[in-house]
Design a protein around this motif. Structure first.
Motif, PDB file in Angstrom:
ATOM      1  N   ALA A  79      -6.891   1.906  -4.440  1.00  0.00           N
ATOM      2  CA  ALA A  79      -6.062   0.858  -3.431  1.00  0.00           C
ATOM      3  C   ALA A  79      -6.660  -0.540  -2.846  1.00  0.00           C
ATOM      4  O   ALA A  79      -6.138  -1.807  -4.261  1.00  0.00           O
ATOM      5  CB  ALA A  79      -4.952   1.294  -3.178  1.00  0.00           C
ATOM      6  N   LYS A 125       4.305   7.693   6.323  1.00  0.00           N
ATOM      7  CA  LYS A 125       5.551   8.111   5.106  1.00  0.00           C
ATOM      8  C   LYS A 125       6.829   8.188   5.497  1.00  0.00           C
ATOM      9  O   LYS A 125       6.796   7.415   6.686  1.00  0.00           O
ATOM     10  CB  LYS A 125       5.362  10.228   5.890  1.00  0.00           C
ATOM     11  N   ALA A 176       0.797  -1.484  -0.050  1.00  0.00           N
ATOM     12  CA  ALA A 176      -0.234   0.181   0.130  1.00  0.00           C
ATOM     13  C   ALA A 176       0.994   1.367   0.109  1.00  0.00           C
ATOM     14  O   ALA A 176       0.695   2.224  -1.046  1.00  0.00           O
ATOM     15  CB  ALA A 176      -0.692   0.170   1.121  1.00  0.00           C
ATOM     16  N   ARG A 212       0.767   4.033  -2.842  1.00  0.00           N
ATOM     17  CA  ARG A 212       0.417   4.994  -3.136  1.00  0.00           C
ATOM     18  C   ARG A 212       1.808   6.071  -3.631  1.00  0.00           C
ATOM     19  O   ARG A 212       1.630   7.459  -4.438  1.00  0.00           O
ATOM     20  CB  ARG A 212       0.484   5.914  -1.415  1.00  0.00           C
ATOM     21  N   ASN A 213       2.963   5.531  -3.185  1.00  0.00           N
ATOM     22  CA  ASN A 213       3.996   6.311  -3.602  1.00  0.00           C
ATOM     23  C   ASN A 213       3.861   6.731  -5.484  1.00  0.00           C
ATOM     24  O   ASN A 213       4.499   7.707  -5.758  1.00  0.00           O
ATOM     25  CB  ASN A 213       5.295   5.756  -3.434  1.00  0.00           C
ATOM     26  N   LYS A 236      -4.496   0.140   5.095  1.00  0.00           N
ATOM     27  CA  LYS A 236      -5.089   1.337   5.140  1.00  0.00           C
ATOM     28  C   LYS A 236      -3.471   2.338   5.794  1.00  0.00           C
ATOM     29  O   LYS A 236      -3.257   3.380   5.452  1.00  0.00           O
ATOM     30  CB  LYS A 236      -6.350   1.823   6.381  1.00  0.00           C
ATOM     31  N   ILE A 240      -1.070   6.418  -6.714  1.00  0.00           N
ATOM     32  CA  ILE A 240      -2.601   5.833  -6.205  1.00  0.00           C
ATOM     33  C   ILE A 240      -2.969   6.837  -5.756  1.00  0.00           C
ATOM     34  O   ILE A 240      -2.139   7.346  -4.386  1.00  0.00           O
ATOM     35  CB  ILE A 240      -2.670   4.375  -6.703  1.00  0.00           C
ATOM     36  N   GLU A 241      -4.328   7.514  -6.092  1.00  0.00           N
ATOM     37  CA  GLU A 241      -4.656   9.136  -4.547  1.00  0.00           C
ATOM     38  C   GLU A 241      -5.417   8.476  -3.866  1.00  0.00           C
ATOM     39  O   GLU A 241      -5.227   9.195  -2.967  1.00  0.00           O
ATOM     40  CB  GLU A 241      -4.854   9.706  -5.515  1.00  0.00           C
ATOM     41  N   SER A 242      -5.969   7.555  -3.725  1.00  0.00           N
ATOM     42  CA  SER A 242      -7.204   7.888  -2.673  1.00  0.00           C
ATOM     43  C   SER A 242      -7.038   6.249  -2.272  1.00  0.00           C
ATOM     44  O   SER A 242      -6.585   5.075  -2.440  1.00  0.00           O
ATOM     45  CB  SER A 242      -8.813   7.301  -3.509  1.00  0.00           C
ATOM     46  N   PHE A 243      -7.423   5.814  -0.876  1.00  0.00           N
ATOM     47  CA  PHE A 243      -7.592   4.306  -0.337  1.00  0.00           C
ATOM     48  C   PHE A 243      -8.697   3.573  -1.155  1.00  0.00           C
ATOM     49  O   PHE A 243      -8.173   2.390  -1.011  1.00  0.00           O
ATOM     50  CB  PHE A 243      -7.631   4.705   1.177  1.00  0.00           C
ATOM     51  N   PHE A 284      -1.094   2.799   3.750  1.00  0.00           N
ATOM     52  CA  PHE A 284      -1.189   3.960   2.649  1.00  0.00           C
ATOM     53  C   PHE A 284      -1.748   5.231   3.332  1.00  0.00           C
ATOM     54  O   PHE A 284      -0.806   6.546   2.500  1.00  0.00           O
ATOM     55  CB  PHE A 284      -3.262   3.463   2.288  1.00  0.00           C
ATOM     56  N   GLU A 285      -1.577   5.481   4.598  1.00  0.00           N
ATOM     57  CA  GLU A 285      -1.164   6.580   4.813  1.00  0.00           C
ATOM     58  C   GLU A 285       0.073   6.713   5.482  1.00  0.00           C
ATOM     59  O   GLU A 285       0.324   8.116   6.231  1.00  0.00           O
ATOM     60  CB  GLU A 285      -2.437   6.393   6.220  1.00  0.00           C
TER      61      GLU A 285
END
Length: 112
Positions: free
Chosen positions: A84, A111, A70, A74-75, A105, A78-81, A108-109
């Protein structure tokens, strides 16, 4: 002038859509046996560890691999959970369990 601006906006929209399709195709191609398949990497690195702690939660190896997947998708853009989740479920042809969805999740969130 309005026609040129309108045509430019249409071109940009088509270009962005094509890029998203390319990103999704890459993700689908690399998720099983490729660069985005973290199952073996996690198994090798944590072979003697049954649970992996990340941000105050413990994950089994399978869920931790999903977390890493995830974060990487995102990196890649893919902009939305929800997007994904949809991609993951299309790739693996099954619905995510609650623990898998939590791992996805968190990844995806995260960093990195």
């Amino acid at each position: 002038m309005k026609n040129i601006l309108f045509a430019l906006l249409i071109f940009l929209g088509i270009s962005i859509s094509a890029q998203q399709t390319d990103i999704q195709s890459y993700i689908k191609k690399e998720s099983i046996g490729g660069k985005l398949d973290f199952t073996k990497k996690v198994d090798e690195k944590y072979k003697d560890t049954p649970m992996i702690v990340f941000v105050d939660a413990a994950y089994n190896k399978k869920d931790f691999a999903i977390l890493l997947w995830a974060a990487n998708v995102r990196n890649l853009g893919i902009e939305s959970f929800d997007q994904a989740v949809k991609i993951w479920e299309e790739i693996y042809k099954k619905s995510l369990t609650d623990p898998e969805k939590k791992a996805l999740k968190t990844g995806f969130e995260a960093k990195f």
